[in-house]
Design an enzyme around this catalytic site. Structure first.
Site, PDB file in Angstrom:
ATOM      1  N   LYS A   1      26.156   8.505  -6.006  1.00  0.00           N
ATOM      2  CA  LYS A   1      27.075   7.910  -7.196  1.00  0.00           C
ATOM      3  C   LYS A   1      27.461   9.008  -8.474  1.00  0.00           C
ATOM      4  O   LYS A   1      28.143   8.878  -9.644  1.00  0.00           O
ATOM      5  CB  LYS A   1      26.230   6.869  -7.425  1.00  0.00           C
ATOM      6  CG  LYS A   1      26.686   5.730  -6.353  1.00  0.00           C
ATOM      7  CD  LYS A   1      27.884   5.739  -5.780  1.00  0.00           C
ATOM      8  CE  LYS A   1      28.081   4.420  -5.019  1.00  0.00           C
ATOM      9  NZ  LYS A   1      29.588   4.113  -4.365  1.00  0.00           N
TER      10      LYS A   1
ATOM     11  N   TYR B   1      21.319   7.932  -2.807  1.00  0.00           N
ATOM     12  CA  TYR B   1      22.377   6.603  -2.757  1.00  0.00           C
ATOM     13  C   TYR B   1      22.506   7.377  -4.767  1.00  0.00           C
ATOM     14  O   TYR B   1      23.689   7.057  -5.075  1.00  0.00           O
ATOM     15  CB  TYR B   1      21.817   5.510  -3.098  1.00  0.00           C
ATOM     16  CG  TYR B   1      22.782   4.245  -3.836  1.00  0.00           C
ATOM     17  CD1 TYR B   1      24.142   4.054  -2.957  1.00  0.00           C
ATOM     18  CD2 TYR B   1      22.831   3.949  -4.912  1.00  0.00           C
ATOM     19  CE1 TYR B   1      25.398   2.702  -2.990  1.00  0.00           C
ATOM     20  CE2 TYR B   1      23.778   3.185  -4.705  1.00  0.00           C
ATOM     21  CZ  TYR B   1      24.787   2.656  -4.448  1.00  0.00           C
ATOM     22  OH  TYR B   1      25.845   1.427  -4.556  1.00  0.00           O
TER      23      TYR B   1
END
Length: 434
Positions: free
Chosen positions: A343, A339
């Site tokens: 991002k 993740y």
């Protein structure tokens, strides 16, 4: 899930216990509502150094009424003229006497200049404003936010100042926002600035995406609610409620960009990349599928879809692309290497694409980076981790989906054309990350 600690600290016993035990004392934040769209109180304008900006006309249109007496709702300090260390004493002199008088849920905005690479004294003094602003944000308390805006042209910053000096920026603090050269926007309705514009929000059937769709619709946009076919019923419900339309589509499909372009023959003005997934696990325990699925949804699909829509001319000139990053991509987070990578990749996309998209297509590219936001996903986090996420920021509480949505709406505003290549954290000034 309701923040019971926040509610408790607003009671007399709660105030007593938190004061005696030295616990965080979050203030209930004042957010925008149709009944109370402005801050309560006046605006105090101060200058440090010799400024070349004519701020008076802009501030008259963007903030509370000027007020040099009483308890200001907002303070704007023009420090664009600071060029050396001695000048920083004027920053202290301007704010030291007034910080304590700023009203609860008030705003402090410091205006700085871009760093001059040919003058290291000016660059040092202007960079000092960043450390000053972020430190003051951690001191202010009482729901007060503190932000720094770097600019050279006051009219170019009008939409940014309007946002930062309003209840819409309740959970945005400790940010450094760059505003470029002035771009005269087309005429727009101040109450519904997105009237006549079409906005597409991915992952909009629920949570933050739904809040973004609602806020853009409030501002006048015709909203296209995109989500996976499995969420079609929810997406249609949201679209019908907002007077928009649903587009059931797997954003990871190879032809997703082409299908969006086909569904929007009249073009698109605002593209919000909100769809995202988590598949948390420490790297040593993470199968390749968990890695690839997160990178595919959160980053690869954003790159492919953006490229396709720009190439097809679907995004009209004056358009806005707003992607969703995360503080996990800035500070990192255990169990989220996939993740965090996805991002952080969004940040790289924004910074690299922004100048080219503006020059070649007349489209700006920015990102929001949420911190701990109260959603169904964070409600499922274990209690102690959830409480740490809520308290580890200058406002000592979690944000709401609408806080992210209001930030997206500012970046999507027709007068925000001078804001480009920015990654704005919506995290209450998280104590993690820069």
């Amino acid at each position: 899930m309701a923040d019971r600690y926040l509610s408790f600290t607003g009671t007399a016993p709660g105030r007593f216990l938190t004061r005696r035990l030295g616990l965080p004392r979050p203030a209930a934040l004042r957010r925008w509502s149709p009944e109370r769209p402005e801050l309560d109180g006046g605006l105090l304008h101060r200058t440090a150094g010799k400024s070349a900006l004519d701020l008076a006309p802009v501030l008259a249109r963007t903030g509370p009424a000027p007020d040099d007496t009483g308890r200001p709702a907002a303070v704007v300090l023009d420090a664009t003229g600071i060029r050396d260390v001695d000048g920083l004493a004027e920053v202290h002199a301007a704010l030291h006497p007034v910080v304590r008088s700023v009203a609860a849920s008030g705003r402090i905005v410091v205006l700085g200049a871009p760093l001059d690479p040919a003058d290291h004294h000016q660059a040092a003094a202007q960079q000092a404003l960043e450390g000053f602003t972020r430190s003051l944000g951690k001191e202010a308390g009482r729901g007060i936010t503190v932000n720094l805006v770097r600019l050279t042209d006051a009219p170019a910053a009008e939409s940014t100042l309007r946002f930062l000096l309003s209840p819409k920026s309740a959970y945005v603090s400790g940010q450094v926002i760059g505003v470029g050269a002035h771009e005269s926007p087309a005429p727009y309705d101040t109450d519904r600035p997105l009237s006549g514009r079409t906005a597409l929000v991915t992952g909009a059937a629920r949570g933050i995406g739904e809040a973004v769709a609602e806020t853009l619709a409030r501002d006048g946009a015709e909203v296209v609610v995109l989500d996976v076919p499995g969420a079609e019923a929810d997406a249609r419900h949201v679209a019908e409620r907002l007077g928009g339309r649903a587009l059931p589509l797997d954003i990871t499909a190879a032809d997703a960009g082409a299908r969006i372009a086909e569904a929007l023959p009249g073009g698109l003005d605002v593209l919000v990349h909100n769809a995202g997934v988590t598949r948390d696990r420490r790297l040593v325990n993470m199968p390749a599928e968990r890695w690839s699925s997160v990178l595919e949804v959160n980053l690869a699909s954003v790159l492919r879809t953006t490229d396709a829509l720009l190439a097809a001319g679907t995004l009209r000139r004056g358009g806005r692309i707003v992607a969703t990053a995360s503080i996990a991509g800035i500070a990192g987070n255990a169990g989220q290497t996939n993740y965090g990578a996805s991002k952080a990749g969004i940040t790289g996309l924004v910074r690299a694409l922004a100048p080219h998209a503006l020059a070649g297509h007349g489209v700006t590219v920015n990102a929001v980076a949420p911190g701990f936001i109260e959603t169904r996903m964070t409600a499922a986090v274990p209690l102690l981790i959830r409480e740490a996420g809520r308290r580890m920021n200058s406002l000592a509480q979690g944000g709401l989906p609408v806080d992210v949505a209001e930030t997206v709406a500012w970046l999507a505003h027709p007068a925000s054309g001078a804001v480009n290549g920015q990654v704005v954290r919506v995290c209450g000034q998280s104590l993690l990350g820069a």
